[in-house]
Write a protein that holds these residues in place. Structure first.
Motif, PDB file in Angstrom:
ATOM      1  N   ARG A 135      -7.698   1.136   2.283  1.00  0.00           N
ATOM      2  CA  ARG A 135      -6.636   1.210   3.288  1.00  0.00           C
ATOM      3  C   ARG A 135      -5.537   2.155   2.803  1.00  0.00           C
ATOM      4  NH1 ARG A 135      -5.841  -3.736   6.314  1.00  0.00           N
ATOM      5  NH2 ARG A 135      -7.900  -4.539   6.788  1.00  0.00           N
ATOM      6  N   LEU A 136      -4.806   2.694   3.790  1.00  0.00           N
ATOM      7  CA  LEU A 136      -3.609   3.460   3.451  1.00  0.00           C
ATOM      8  C   LEU A 136      -2.428   2.496   3.393  1.00  0.00           C
ATOM      9  CD1 LEU A 136      -4.067   6.602   5.694  1.00  0.00           C
ATOM     10  CD2 LEU A 136      -4.043   6.557   3.209  1.00  0.00           C
ATOM     11  N   PRO A 137      -1.391   2.837   2.605  1.00  0.00           N
ATOM     12  CA  PRO A 137      -0.238   1.938   2.507  1.00  0.00           C
ATOM     13  C   PRO A 137       0.315   1.529   3.869  1.00  0.00           C
ATOM     14  CG  PRO A 137      -0.041   3.678   0.910  1.00  0.00           C
ATOM     15  CD  PRO A 137      -1.270   3.988   1.710  1.00  0.00           C
ATOM     16  N   SER A 138       0.305   2.464   4.834  1.00  0.00           N
ATOM     17  CA  SER A 138       0.878   2.146   6.143  1.00  0.00           C
ATOM     18  C   SER A 138       0.074   1.087   6.887  1.00  0.00           C
ATOM     19  CB  SER A 138       0.954   3.414   6.987  1.00  0.00           C
ATOM     20  OG  SER A 138      -0.297   4.050   7.008  1.00  0.00           O
ATOM     21  N   GLN A 139      -1.145   0.830   6.434  1.00  0.00           N
ATOM     22  CA  GLN A 139      -1.966  -0.175   7.111  1.00  0.00           C
ATOM     23  C   GLN A 139      -1.819  -1.554   6.455  1.00  0.00           C
ATOM     24  OE1 GLN A 139      -5.422   2.188   6.394  1.00  0.00           O
ATOM     25  NE2 GLN A 139      -5.680   2.685   8.557  1.00  0.00           N
ATOM     26  N   LEU A 140      -0.895  -1.674   5.517  1.00  0.00           N
ATOM     27  CA  LEU A 140      -0.709  -2.946   4.817  1.00  0.00           C
ATOM     28  C   LEU A 140       0.613  -3.586   5.210  1.00  0.00           C
ATOM     29  CD1 LEU A 140      -1.713  -1.858   1.200  1.00  0.00           C
ATOM     30  CD2 LEU A 140      -3.174  -2.921   2.899  1.00  0.00           C
ATOM     31  N   SER A 141       0.712  -4.885   5.036  1.00  0.00           N
ATOM     32  CA  SER A 141       1.981  -5.571   5.253  1.00  0.00           C
ATOM     33  C   SER A 141       2.878  -5.342   4.043  1.00  0.00           C
ATOM     34  CB  SER A 141       1.736  -7.064   5.435  1.00  0.00           C
ATOM     35  OG  SER A 141       1.349  -7.627   4.198  1.00  0.00           O
ATOM     36  N   GLY A 142       4.152  -5.689   4.197  1.00  0.00           N
ATOM     37  CA  GLY A 142       5.101  -5.473   3.108  1.00  0.00           C
ATOM     38  C   GLY A 142       4.687  -6.163   1.820  1.00  0.00           C
ATOM     39  N   GLY A 143       4.244  -7.410   1.926  1.00  0.00           N
ATOM     40  CA  GLY A 143       3.842  -8.169   0.742  1.00  0.00           C
ATOM     41  C   GLY A 143       2.638  -7.540   0.063  1.00  0.00           C
ATOM     42  N   GLN A 144       1.687  -7.064   0.894  1.00  0.00           N
ATOM     43  CA  GLN A 144       0.501  -6.411   0.321  1.00  0.00           C
ATOM     44  C   GLN A 144       0.885  -5.108  -0.372  1.00  0.00           C
ATOM     45  OE1 GLN A 144      -1.696  -6.180   3.977  1.00  0.00           O
ATOM     46  NE2 GLN A 144      -2.913  -7.984   3.511  1.00  0.00           N
ATOM     47  N   ARG A 145       1.819  -4.374   0.246  1.00  0.00           N
ATOM     48  CA  ARG A 145       2.246  -3.114  -0.364  1.00  0.00           C
ATOM     49  C   ARG A 145       2.859  -3.355  -1.728  1.00  0.00           C
ATOM     50  NH1 ARG A 145       5.153   0.141   4.620  1.00  0.00           N
ATOM     51  NH2 ARG A 145       3.642  -0.580   6.131  1.00  0.00           N
ATOM     52  N   GLN A 146       3.694  -4.402  -1.808  1.00  0.00           N
ATOM     53  CA  GLN A 146       4.349  -4.647  -3.082  1.00  0.00           C
ATOM     54  C   GLN A 146       3.330  -5.065  -4.137  1.00  0.00           C
ATOM     55  OE1 GLN A 146       6.489  -3.404  -4.644  1.00  0.00           O
ATOM     56  NE2 GLN A 146       8.429  -4.281  -4.018  1.00  0.00           N
ATOM     57  N   ARG A 147       2.262  -5.752  -3.702  1.00  0.00           N
ATOM     58  CA  ARG A 147       1.228  -6.127  -4.668  1.00  0.00           C
ATOM     59  C   ARG A 147       0.463  -4.892  -5.143  1.00  0.00           C
ATOM     60  NH1 ARG A 147      -0.502 -10.562  -0.792  1.00  0.00           N
ATOM     61  NH2 ARG A 147      -2.636 -10.292  -1.475  1.00  0.00           N
ATOM     62  N   LEU A 163      11.050  -4.705 -12.520  1.00  0.00           N
ATOM     63  CA  LEU A 163      10.959  -4.840 -11.067  1.00  0.00           C
ATOM     64  C   LEU A 163      12.353  -4.773 -10.452  1.00  0.00           C
ATOM     65  CD1 LEU A 163       9.026  -7.536 -12.362  1.00  0.00           C
ATOM     66  CD2 LEU A 163       7.895  -6.798 -10.292  1.00  0.00           C
ATOM     67  N   ASP A 164      12.556  -3.801  -9.578  1.00  0.00           N
ATOM     68  CA  ASP A 164      13.865  -3.609  -8.962  1.00  0.00           C
ATOM     69  C   ASP A 164      13.882  -4.281  -7.594  1.00  0.00           C
ATOM     70  OD1 ASP A 164      16.327  -2.829  -8.179  1.00  0.00           O
ATOM     71  OD2 ASP A 164      15.858  -0.698  -7.960  1.00  0.00           O
ATOM     72  N   GLU A 165      14.516  -5.417  -7.505  1.00  0.00           N
ATOM     73  CA  GLU A 165      14.547  -6.210  -6.269  1.00  0.00           C
ATOM     74  C   GLU A 165      13.182  -6.187  -5.584  1.00  0.00           C
ATOM     75  OE1 GLU A 165      17.837  -6.459  -3.930  1.00  0.00           O
ATOM     76  OE2 GLU A 165      19.259  -5.789  -5.429  1.00  0.00           O
ATOM     77  N   PRO A 166      12.156  -6.664  -6.256  1.00  0.00           N
ATOM     78  CA  PRO A 166      10.796  -6.451  -5.743  1.00  0.00           C
ATOM     79  C   PRO A 166      10.531  -7.127  -4.412  1.00  0.00           C
ATOM     80  CG  PRO A 166      10.788  -8.023  -7.546  1.00  0.00           C
ATOM     81  CD  PRO A 166      12.176  -7.462  -7.485  1.00  0.00           C
ATOM     82  N   PHE A 167      11.252  -8.187  -4.116  1.00  0.00           N
ATOM     83  CA  PHE A 167      10.962  -8.917  -2.877  1.00  0.00           C
ATOM     84  C   PHE A 167      12.087  -8.772  -1.871  1.00  0.00           C
ATOM     85  CE2 PHE A 167       9.342 -11.644  -6.489  1.00  0.00           C
ATOM     86  CZ  PHE A 167       8.142 -10.962  -6.555  1.00  0.00           C
ATOM     87  N   GLY A 168      13.017  -7.876  -2.159  1.00  0.00           N
ATOM     88  CA  GLY A 168      14.212  -7.736  -1.325  1.00  0.00           C
ATOM     89  C   GLY A 168      13.922  -7.307   0.097  1.00  0.00           C
ATOM     90  N   ALA A 169      12.837  -6.545   0.283  1.00  0.00           N
ATOM     91  CA  ALA A 169      12.567  -6.009   1.622  1.00  0.00           C
ATOM     92  C   ALA A 169      11.580  -6.879   2.396  1.00  0.00           C
ATOM     93  CB  ALA A 169      12.030  -4.586   1.496  1.00  0.00           C
ATOM     94  N   LEU A 170      11.262  -8.052   1.851  1.00  0.00           N
ATOM     95  CA  LEU A 170      10.247  -8.888   2.508  1.00  0.00           C
ATOM     96  C   LEU A 170      10.899 -10.060   3.237  1.00  0.00           C
ATOM     97  CD1 LEU A 170       7.845  -9.009  -0.539  1.00  0.00           C
ATOM     98  CD2 LEU A 170       7.642  -7.554   1.473  1.00  0.00           C
ATOM     99  N   ASP A 171      10.187 -10.629   4.200  1.00  0.00           N
ATOM    100  CA  ASP A 171      10.783 -11.767   4.905  1.00  0.00           C
ATOM    101  C   ASP A 171      10.666 -13.038   4.061  1.00  0.00           C
ATOM    102  OD1 ASP A 171       8.281 -13.188   5.728  1.00  0.00           O
ATOM    103  OD2 ASP A 171       7.969 -11.293   6.786  1.00  0.00           O
TER     104      ASP A 171
END
Lengths: 355, 277
Positions: A135-147, A163-171
């Motif tokens: 998959r391309l990054p754009s086809q992943l959810s935020g959590g998957q991208r961070q993983r 890790l710089d605010e690794p979960f800051g952009a996730l819900d």
């Protein structure tokens, strides 16, 4: 690997982001850098990574296992860095993103295609994304991208994970899942990790140690229990959770005895009480300090009952109760009650007062 | 149509659609259809004869070749200039930045005369280059130079925003993973800017294909050697051979259209890849 910063300062265009920092990150521990935005926590992390260079004067040192790496470039420090907004390479699929660190190695050090493939899939299994390798990054959810970003950082076999605010952009839901997962991962891999966050809950939940930063300085360092139960100063106490603040006068002669009657603008100390440290009385208790309050609003949705009250001076007070306690008391809006603190902290000029 | 219209949140869908179609028809399609109408007098046979003639074929080859070379050179140097403007802070940057747009505004005949003055046999650069055995004026090299001048801003202005948008985090990520500056550029930065670079290339190429004013002075306009297609068209017009002129133009348009379609196809393919749609 242990990391030690000695006398590190960083100035951006005259703004002192970090002011002569001295700190040590112990080997194999997960440390949280916690503080409000602009407190210098991200700068500190970037200095460790080598993405920023500390002020040359006064000269400080950054020691990796005792070796000064201040002049070492970021690519040679063997740090895995995870960015808040993932920073995945958009034109590469998941596999290529993870393989990147190995593919750019010098020919003599580069693993073979087969080794790269094996390592990438090993890492993708670790982050539970092996089925999504193309998959391309754009086809992943935020959590998957961070993983994926994490797997990519781990691919170079770093000695430190930053890790710089690794979960800051996730819900919120994904965030709590991912931080537990990160904690598990850390338990399995056990390398030195530092993560930046402004979420005290996150830091308290997963870190071995917490470093509280504020205005370019370190306010306190300790285990989550230490910093939560024994905040070094008012800032730490306020930052680590909801708190009710009362202004008070300290009577120095009476060994720091405080009377709530003397609270008001003429204060030289703050008296801090956590919302869950109040005892509610329906009748006026015979002795001791108490606050007369009127219940304004009761919110029972959630794991605890949150009650907004106001005291005689119409100042808002927040009280937390367990559902059990709440049911036993049968409280209602507009009701008049009396509060006594089970535990309180007094800080004069932001500093702790001896009891 | 009605269904689409009903669910639009933004007003003016019908109005803007109508205006766009009317305007495009009036400004673009009408003159083009007049072109076809004009040349239709020739019939297929006549059209083929003109397009197949040695002189026309050579002018096509020259125009396409020099345009392609000019766009290629512009792609390389335009990229470097755009990079420089985005990444390097220096005093007078605003001035350099506006200098880029000058070829947009310069009347092409003026730039043509200026180029000829510099590159002619006794010009500032023409003389030393001639001593080295490189003839610029009145050769395809000179034509390419003129096309480079007019095409440069297209590349710079399309690449610049793409570079500005590029998050520095991506570079930092590549660096932290152990990639050197060069590998970071080749594997991360360049692929991400490639779609806009291709757009810039296509625009510079299209501009060069249609260029007339700045080329004619430096080209020397020798039939079969340094005669570009647009000059050949003017020559035909001067001989009142309107049908012949339009025929050459149509051939040129068809080739340009196909090439631009191809480049745009490649460009949208690569940008789709970036966005992953």
């Amino acid at each position: 690997m242990s990391i030690k910063l000695e006398n590190i300062s960083k100035t951006f265009n005259g703004f002192k982001a970090l002011d002569s920092i001295n700190i040590e990150f112990a080997d194999g521990k997960l440390t949280a850098l916690l503080g409000p935005s602009g407190s210098g926590k991200t700068t500190l992390l970037r200095l460790v990574a080598g993405l920023e260079i500390p002020d040359p004067d006064p000269a400080g040192r950054i020691l990796f296992n005792g070796k000064d790496v201040v002049n070492e470039q970021v690519g040679r420090r063997r740090v895995g860095f995870v960015f808040q907004h993932y920073a995945l390479f958009r034109h590469m699929n998941v596999f290529e993103n993870v393989a990147f660190g190995m593919r750019v190695k010098k020919r003599s050090e580069r693993p073979s295609q087969e080794e790269i493939r094996e390592r990438v899939f090993e890492l993708l299994r670790l982050v539970q994304l092996d089925s999504m390798y193309n998959r391309l990054p754009s086809q992943l959810s935020g959590g998957q991208r961070q993983r994926v970003a994490l797997a990519r950082a781990l691919a170079i076999r770093p000695e430190v994970l930053l890790l710089d605010e690794p979960f800051g952009a996730l819900d919120a839901k994904v965030r709590t899942e991912l931080r537990r997962w990160l904690r598990d991962l850390h338990e399995r891999l056990h390398f030195t990790s530092i993560f930046v966050t402004h979420d005290q809950e996150e830091a308290l939940e997963i870190a071995d140690r917490i470093v509280l930063t504020n205005q370019g300085r370190i306010e306190q360092t300790g285990t989550p229990e230490e910093v939560f139960h024994n905040p070094a100063n008012e800032f730490v106490m306020r930052f680590l959770g909801e708190v009710n603040v009362f202004h008070a006068r300290v009577d120095e002669n009476a060994a720091g005895q405080v009377s709530l009657k003397e609270r008001g603008e003429l204060s030289d100390a703050n008296l801090l009480i956590r919302p869950h440290d109040f005892q509610i009385h329906l009748e006026n208790p015979p002795k001791g300090s108490r606050i007369a309050a009127v219940i304004q609003k009761i919110r029972t949705a959630g794991p605890i009952v949150r009650i907004d009250m106001s005291d005689e001076e119409n100042k808002a007070i927040l009280v937390h109760l367990s559902h059990e306690e709440f049911r036993a008391m049968s409280l209602a809006c507009g009701q008049r009650v009396f509060l006594t603190p089970r535990q309180l902290k007094i800080y004069a000029n932001g500093k702790k007062k001896p009891k | 149509m009605n269904a689409i219209k009903k669910h639009r949140v933004l007003p003016g869908f019908g109005l803007s659609l109508g205006t766009s179609l009317f305007y495009l028809g009036l400004i673009v399609l009408l003159p083009l259809s007049a072109l076809i109408f004009r040349s239709s007098a020739l019939g297929w046979q006549g059209l083929w004869e003109i397009l197949g003639s040695e002189r026309v074929l050579r002018s096509y080859r020259l125009t396409l070749g020099t345009s392609f070379a000019a766009a290629g050179v512009n792609a390389v140097f335009g990229f470097i200039i755009a990079w420089f403007l985005v990444r390097v802070k220096f005093p007078g940057k605003k001035i350099v930045d506006s200098l880029i747009d000058l070829p947009f505004a310069l009347p092409t005949a003026v730039s043509g005369i200026a180029l000829t003055a510099i590159y002619s046999r006794n010009g500032w650069l023409g003389a030393p280059l001639e001593a080295l055995g490189i003839k610029v004026a009145f050769t395809p090299v000179g034509i390419t130079f003129a096309m480079i001048l007019v095409g440069l801003p297209f590349v710079v202005r399309t690449v610049q925003p793409a570079l500005e948008e590029l998050e520095t985090e991506l570079e930092e990520a590549a660096l932290s993973l152990g990639a050197g500056r060069w590998k970071t550029f080749c594997r991360v930065i360049f692929p991400m800017v490639l779609p806009s670079l291709m757009t810039g290339f296509a625009m510079a190429f299209a501009r060069a294909l249609g260029e007339y004013g700045s080329v004619v002075f430096i080209a020397g306009n020798m039939p079969m050697k340094t005669e570009i297609a647009s000059l050949l068209i003017i020559t035909k017009l001067e001989q009142y051979d309107y049908a012949g002129a339009t025929a050459i133009a149509i051939g040129m348009l068809a080739i340009s259209f196909l090439l631009l379609l191809l480049i745009n196809g490649l460009q949208s393919w690569s940008s789709r890849r970036l966005k992953g749609i």
